[in-house]
Design a protein around this motif. Structure first.
Motif, PDB file in Angstrom:
ATOM      1  N   VAL A  23      74.066 116.032 -28.734  1.00  0.00           N
ATOM      2  CA  VAL A  23      73.707 114.734 -28.151  1.00  0.00           C
ATOM      3  C   VAL A  23      73.576 113.708 -29.274  1.00  0.00           C
ATOM      4  CG1 VAL A  23      71.898 113.483 -26.920  1.00  0.00           C
ATOM      5  CG2 VAL A  23      72.572 115.768 -26.160  1.00  0.00           C
ATOM      6  N   ASP A  24      74.130 112.517 -29.050  1.00  0.00           N
ATOM      7  CA  ASP A  24      74.097 111.461 -30.077  1.00  0.00           C
ATOM      8  C   ASP A  24      72.884 110.551 -29.954  1.00  0.00           C
ATOM      9  OD1 ASP A  24      76.746 112.048 -31.226  1.00  0.00           O
ATOM     10  OD2 ASP A  24      77.477 111.401 -29.247  1.00  0.00           O
ATOM     11  N   LEU A  25      72.351 110.382 -28.748  1.00  0.00           N
ATOM     12  CA  LEU A  25      71.247 109.444 -28.520  1.00  0.00           C
ATOM     13  C   LEU A  25      70.364 109.965 -27.406  1.00  0.00           C
ATOM     14  CD1 LEU A  25      69.999 106.555 -29.014  1.00  0.00           C
ATOM     15  CD2 LEU A  25      71.517 105.756 -27.183  1.00  0.00           C
ATOM     16  N   ILE A  26      69.051 109.858 -27.587  1.00  0.00           N
ATOM     17  CA  ILE A  26      68.097 110.244 -26.546  1.00  0.00           C
ATOM     18  C   ILE A  26      67.426 108.975 -26.034  1.00  0.00           C
ATOM     19  CG2 ILE A  26      65.981 111.529 -26.045  1.00  0.00           C
ATOM     20  CD1 ILE A  26      66.889 113.562 -28.142  1.00  0.00           C
ATOM     21  N   ALA A  27      67.552 108.742 -24.742  1.00  0.00           N
ATOM     22  CA  ALA A  27      67.048 107.510 -24.129  1.00  0.00           C
ATOM     23  C   ALA A  27      65.968 107.833 -23.111  1.00  0.00           C
ATOM     24  CB  ALA A  27      68.191 106.759 -23.457  1.00  0.00           C
ATOM     25  N   VAL A  28      65.082 106.883 -22.908  1.00  0.00           N
ATOM     26  CA  VAL A  28      63.991 107.084 -21.956  1.00  0.00           C
ATOM     27  C   VAL A  28      63.584 105.748 -21.352  1.00  0.00           C
ATOM     28  CG1 VAL A  28      62.173 106.833 -23.720  1.00  0.00           C
ATOM     29  CG2 VAL A  28      61.706 108.174 -21.659  1.00  0.00           C
ATOM     30  N   ALA A  29      63.140 105.791 -20.101  1.00  0.00           N
ATOM     31  CA  ALA A  29      62.544 104.611 -19.479  1.00  0.00           C
ATOM     32  C   ALA A  29      61.166 104.418 -20.096  1.00  0.00           C
ATOM     33  CB  ALA A  29      62.437 104.804 -17.966  1.00  0.00           C
ATOM     34  N   ALA A  30      61.007 103.351 -20.884  1.00  0.00           N
ATOM     35  CA  ALA A  30      59.779 103.164 -21.654  1.00  0.00           C
ATOM     36  C   ALA A  30      58.751 102.304 -20.944  1.00  0.00           C
ATOM     37  CB  ALA A  30      60.111 102.535 -23.007  1.00  0.00           C
ATOM     38  N   GLY A  31      59.078 101.751 -19.798  1.00  0.00           N
ATOM     39  CA  GLY A  31      58.129 100.952 -19.048  1.00  0.00           C
ATOM     40  C   GLY A  31      58.752  99.666 -18.544  1.00  0.00           C
ATOM     41  N   PRO A  32      58.079  99.055 -17.591  1.00  0.00           N
ATOM     42  CA  PRO A  32      56.775  99.412 -17.038  1.00  0.00           C
ATOM     43  C   PRO A  32      56.847 100.612 -16.096  1.00  0.00           C
ATOM     44  CG  PRO A  32      57.689  97.559 -15.839  1.00  0.00           C
ATOM     45  CD  PRO A  32      58.639  97.835 -16.964  1.00  0.00           C
ATOM     46  N   GLY A  33      55.663 101.031 -15.636  1.00  0.00           N
ATOM     47  CA  GLY A  33      55.593 102.147 -14.712  1.00  0.00           C
ATOM     48  C   GLY A  33      54.241 102.819 -14.760  1.00  0.00           C
ATOM     49  N   SER A  34      54.184 104.018 -14.201  1.00  0.00           N
ATOM     50  CA  SER A  34      52.962 104.817 -14.205  1.00  0.00           C
ATOM     51  C   SER A  34      52.554 105.118 -15.637  1.00  0.00           C
ATOM     52  CB  SER A  34      53.208 106.119 -13.440  1.00  0.00           C
ATOM     53  OG  SER A  34      52.343 107.140 -13.855  1.00  0.00           O
ATOM     54  N   PHE A  35      51.284 104.884 -15.965  1.00  0.00           N
ATOM     55  CA  PHE A  35      50.821 105.123 -17.336  1.00  0.00           C
ATOM     56  C   PHE A  35      51.060 106.573 -17.737  1.00  0.00           C
ATOM     57  CE2 PHE A  35      48.983 101.147 -16.400  1.00  0.00           C
ATOM     58  CZ  PHE A  35      48.554 100.553 -17.568  1.00  0.00           C
ATOM     59  N   THR A  36      50.697 107.505 -16.868  1.00  0.00           N
ATOM     60  CA  THR A  36      50.877 108.921 -17.191  1.00  0.00           C
ATOM     61  C   THR A  36      52.350 109.280 -17.257  1.00  0.00           C
ATOM     62  OG1 THR A  36      48.774 109.477 -16.117  1.00  0.00           O
ATOM     63  CG2 THR A  36      50.340 111.272 -16.463  1.00  0.00           C
ATOM     64  N   GLY A  37      53.124 108.811 -16.287  1.00  0.00           N
ATOM     65  CA  GLY A  37      54.556 109.107 -16.266  1.00  0.00           C
ATOM     66  C   GLY A  37      55.270 108.596 -17.501  1.00  0.00           C
ATOM     67  N   LEU A  38      54.936 107.389 -17.932  1.00  0.00           N
ATOM     68  CA  LEU A  38      55.568 106.827 -19.129  1.00  0.00           C
ATOM     69  C   LEU A  38      55.212 107.638 -20.363  1.00  0.00           C
ATOM     70  CD1 LEU A  38      55.087 102.985 -18.576  1.00  0.00           C
ATOM     71  CD2 LEU A  38      57.157 104.342 -18.204  1.00  0.00           C
ATOM     72  N   ARG A  39      53.948 108.036 -20.469  1.00  0.00           N
ATOM     73  CA  ARG A  39      53.538 108.817 -21.638  1.00  0.00           C
ATOM     74  C   ARG A  39      54.269 110.150 -21.683  1.00  0.00           C
ATOM     75  NH1 ARG A  39      48.309 106.259 -20.800  1.00  0.00           N
ATOM     76  NH2 ARG A  39      47.685 107.880 -19.328  1.00  0.00           N
ATOM     77  N   ILE A  40      54.449 110.775 -20.527  1.00  0.00           N
ATOM     78  CA  ILE A  40      55.158 112.056 -20.477  1.00  0.00           C
ATOM     79  C   ILE A  40      56.611 111.869 -20.913  1.00  0.00           C
ATOM     80  CG2 ILE A  40      56.067 113.822 -18.916  1.00  0.00           C
ATOM     81  CD1 ILE A  40      53.429 113.488 -17.303  1.00  0.00           C
ATOM     82  N   GLY A  41      57.275 110.867 -20.367  1.00  0.00           N
ATOM     83  CA  GLY A  41      58.678 110.635 -20.690  1.00  0.00           C
ATOM     84  C   GLY A  41      58.888 110.269 -22.149  1.00  0.00           C
ATOM     85  N   VAL A  42      58.080 109.339 -22.654  1.00  0.00           N
ATOM     86  CA  VAL A  42      58.224 108.910 -24.042  1.00  0.00           C
ATOM     87  C   VAL A  42      57.889 110.050 -24.998  1.00  0.00           C
ATOM     88  CG1 VAL A  42      57.264 107.379 -25.805  1.00  0.00           C
ATOM     89  CG2 VAL A  42      57.891 106.460 -23.570  1.00  0.00           C
ATOM     90  N   SER A  43      56.846 110.811 -24.695  1.00  0.00           N
ATOM     91  CA  SER A  43      56.481 111.950 -25.555  1.00  0.00           C
ATOM     92  C   SER A  43      57.581 112.998 -25.583  1.00  0.00           C
ATOM     93  CB  SER A  43      55.173 112.575 -25.069  1.00  0.00           C
ATOM     94  OG  SER A  43      54.103 111.666 -25.166  1.00  0.00           O
ATOM     95  N   ALA A  44      58.182 113.252 -24.418  1.00  0.00           N
ATOM     96  CA  ALA A  44      59.267 114.229 -24.359  1.00  0.00           C
ATOM     97  C   ALA A  44      60.462 113.755 -25.185  1.00  0.00           C
ATOM     98  CB  ALA A  44      59.685 114.472 -22.913  1.00  0.00           C
ATOM     99  N   ALA A  45      60.818 112.480 -25.047  1.00  0.00           N
ATOM    100  CA  ALA A  45      61.951 111.933 -25.797  1.00  0.00           C
ATOM    101  C   ALA A  45      61.675 111.977 -27.295  1.00  0.00           C
ATOM    102  CB  ALA A  45      62.238 110.507 -25.337  1.00  0.00           C
ATOM    103  N   LYS A  46      60.456 111.616 -27.698  1.00  0.00           N
ATOM    104  CA  LYS A  46      60.098 111.640 -29.119  1.00  0.00           C
ATOM    105  C   LYS A  46      60.196 113.065 -29.682  1.00  0.00           C
ATOM    106  CE  LYS A  46      56.438 109.196 -30.465  1.00  0.00           C
ATOM    107  NZ  LYS A  46      56.811 108.030 -31.289  1.00  0.00           N
TER     108      LYS A  46
END
Length: 233
Positions: A57-80
């Motif tokens: 994979v060349d790039l990892i992308a994630v929906a960084a917000g706005p949105g659910s505080f918990t959902g965003l943290r899960i997605g961003v943490s997973a991508a990181k």
């Protein structure tokens, strides 16, 4: 460019693998299970079924917000975490812009709306031009009624997102007739995240894992209560 995209900003969760504009595979779940249980297994199974290693994979992308505080943290943490392990570039995109890509094939003003609770929606307006959503407003947290005010409010032709139905009902009360996206396009999707991220990558707007952060737009309930208590005391 191969892009692995994650979406966990609201009730549904999804992961997608794309090659430039082309969708290779996508996994979508709207089951009510917590994203902490579903997102990474979804990514693992998606890559496995495509026969693609994370290292490819060349790039990892994630929906960084706005949105659910918990959902965003899960997605961003997973991508990181995924990016950090293999030193891959990241891209955090606006959830609302990613949603607009689902209706970029239509002509007209697109209203992207997420239920923000407390009588508000997270909202941004875009205009679809030749298959590309062009931003008309910044991401914002406003009332559903305010969505239809201003220069572009009465020109809205399409509604997308989990706040779309709320805006659709308000539009009817105001005598307006925008169209609600069909069910298979209504909710946020990782494909939209990948498509928005591709445009960012073409502009050179990617980041290393440590630079990826969520964008909340609004203070959390705990922060609001702390400020209120401080003010009262």
């Amino acid at each position: 460019m191969k892009i692995l995209a994650l979406e966990s900003s609201a009730v549904s969760a999804s992961a997608a693998l794309c090659e430039d504009e082309a969708l290779i595979a996508q996994s979508f779940q709207h089951s009510g299970l917590t994203h902490s249980r579903t997102l990474l297994p979804m990514v693992r199974d998606l890559l496995s079924s495509c026969g693609t290693a994370l290292s490819a994979v060349d790039l990892i992308a994630v929906a960084a917000g706005p949105g659910s505080f918990t959902g965003l943290r899960i997605g961003v943490s997973a991508a990181k975490g995924l990016a950090w392990a293999l030193d891959k570039p990241c891209c955090g995109v606006s959830t609302l812009e990613a949603m607009a890509w689902s209706l970029a094939h239509v002509e007209g003003v697109i209203c992207c709306a997420m239920d923000a609770r407390r009588g508000q929606v997270y909202n941004a307006l875009f205009e679809a031009r030749d298959g590309v959503p062009v931003r008309l407003t910044e991401d914002r947290a406003i009332s559903a009624e305010d969505v239809f005010r201003g220069e572009f409010g009465k020109k809205i032709g399409f509604l997308v997102g989990d706040g779309g139905k709320l805006c659709y009902n308000v539009a009817g009360e105001l005598g307006l007739t925008p169209r609600l996206a069909p069910p298979h396009l209504l909710y946020q999707s990782a494909w939209g995240v990948a498509r928005a991220a591709l445009e960012c990558a073409r502009r050179g707007e990617t980041t290393a894992a440590e630079g990826l952060v969520p964008v909340y737009l609004r203070l959390s309930q705990a922060e609001r209560e702390r400020l209120r208590n401080e003010k009262e005391s």
